[in-house]
Write a protein that holds these residues in place. Sequence first.
Motif: not given
Length: 446
Positions: A108-109, A141-147, A190-197, A217-220
């Motif tokens: 998730l994001q 996500r804004p600035a994700a690539i820069n991060q 990869t991209a995430g969301r605030m909730h599973v969709d 790998l699932f990050v939690v």
Amino acid sequence: MFEDLSSKIESAVQTLKGQSRITDVNIAETVREIRRALLDADVNLDVAREFTNNIKEKVMGSGVLTSVNPGQQFTKIVYDEMVQILGETRSDIAVANTPPTVILIAGLQGSGKTTFSGKLARYLKTENNRNPILAAADVYRPAAINQLKTLADDIGVPVYSIEQKDPVRVAREAVSMAKSLALDTVIIDTAGRMHVDEQMMNEVAEIKKAVNPHEILFVVDAMTGQDAVNTAKAFNETIDFDGVVLTKMDGDTRGGAALSIRSVVEKPIKFMSTGEKLDALSPFYPDRLAQRILGMGDVVSLVEKAQKEFDEQQAEKLQKKIKSDKFDLNDFYEQIQKIKKMGNVADLVGMIPGADKALQDADFDEDSFKPIEAIISSMTPEEREDPSLLNGSRRRRISKGSGTTVREINELMKQFDQMKKMMKTMSKMNKAGRAMQGLKNLPFGR
């Protein structure tokens, strides 16, 4: 890490140990307290119930009630069961027979995927001599690539990104670039969301289909407790991931995610992250985490961290300086730097058996070394080599230069002198111990 859960379980076990006689009645009460502690930590209800039922069954059927040390045996059973639900053994990430190894990161994001991707790249580069490339597939996500690029610059790893919002293309082309540059690992953020969709799940599934990763790998976020388990189930049903990464383990972690997720999704926990710094990533060892939860510390991990920073030659050199009473503030400053490189100070203290409880009110802020460093840095080379030169006027000058008070300088020098005496005493005791060991090996010492 798990302070509340650890204190509650330890309290329940200590109460049992304090009983003059252990019976099936106080065993049942202790098990109830442990179950209550687990539920308070947001552990999955079924997991908590199975965990405590197994403990009770093993205790009642193993002769604990009539043993010489029933309290210790009970603790051993709790420990063994906790290791069991955490996964028993360490699980490594896969390595492709033919490079590159492709690792897909999902979650998730806000779970810490991008930061983890950078940490994993550093870990594989420094610990496994791998040559990774990062793929910036979080294109929304804004600035994700820069991060990701900032993290990659810090560790000297390339990043593949494109202007278009096409994560599948990013992943596919990153793998092609890795092959052309002879890089052996591709880490896809990869991209995430605030909730599973459905859209997010479909996107991750498409990336998986396009690059056929060797490891998913699932990050939690470990602070999310039971919600993390529900999210893991949803992701696992869609992409069938290979392992779990627990992030933010240094935060206000109740323990629910760590103790539930492996049992619920039946996938191993492979890494845990304990801070924002790029080196704050550790392989997951179920037995070591179980020890920490039960207040036993984690000496093995502490020694491993120390061994990375202290080599044998440096240790011998330091030992000689201590013996000859030449340990000075330069050496002291150098040891501080090595301790800082070992990681979060509070986390290191938690690895020492009993230290968490003994020092629970102590403040181990990451900036706690800064005044000491400022004081030593404000001294002249001569003063660092010979602290006896520090008269009143010199201390006032150092105070102004370091932004500290004379009182703080006095306190530091007092602690430094005490530490020197203690180190010299320990050195003498070690020498005497070796001499006694030698006597035991002589004919009359047997």
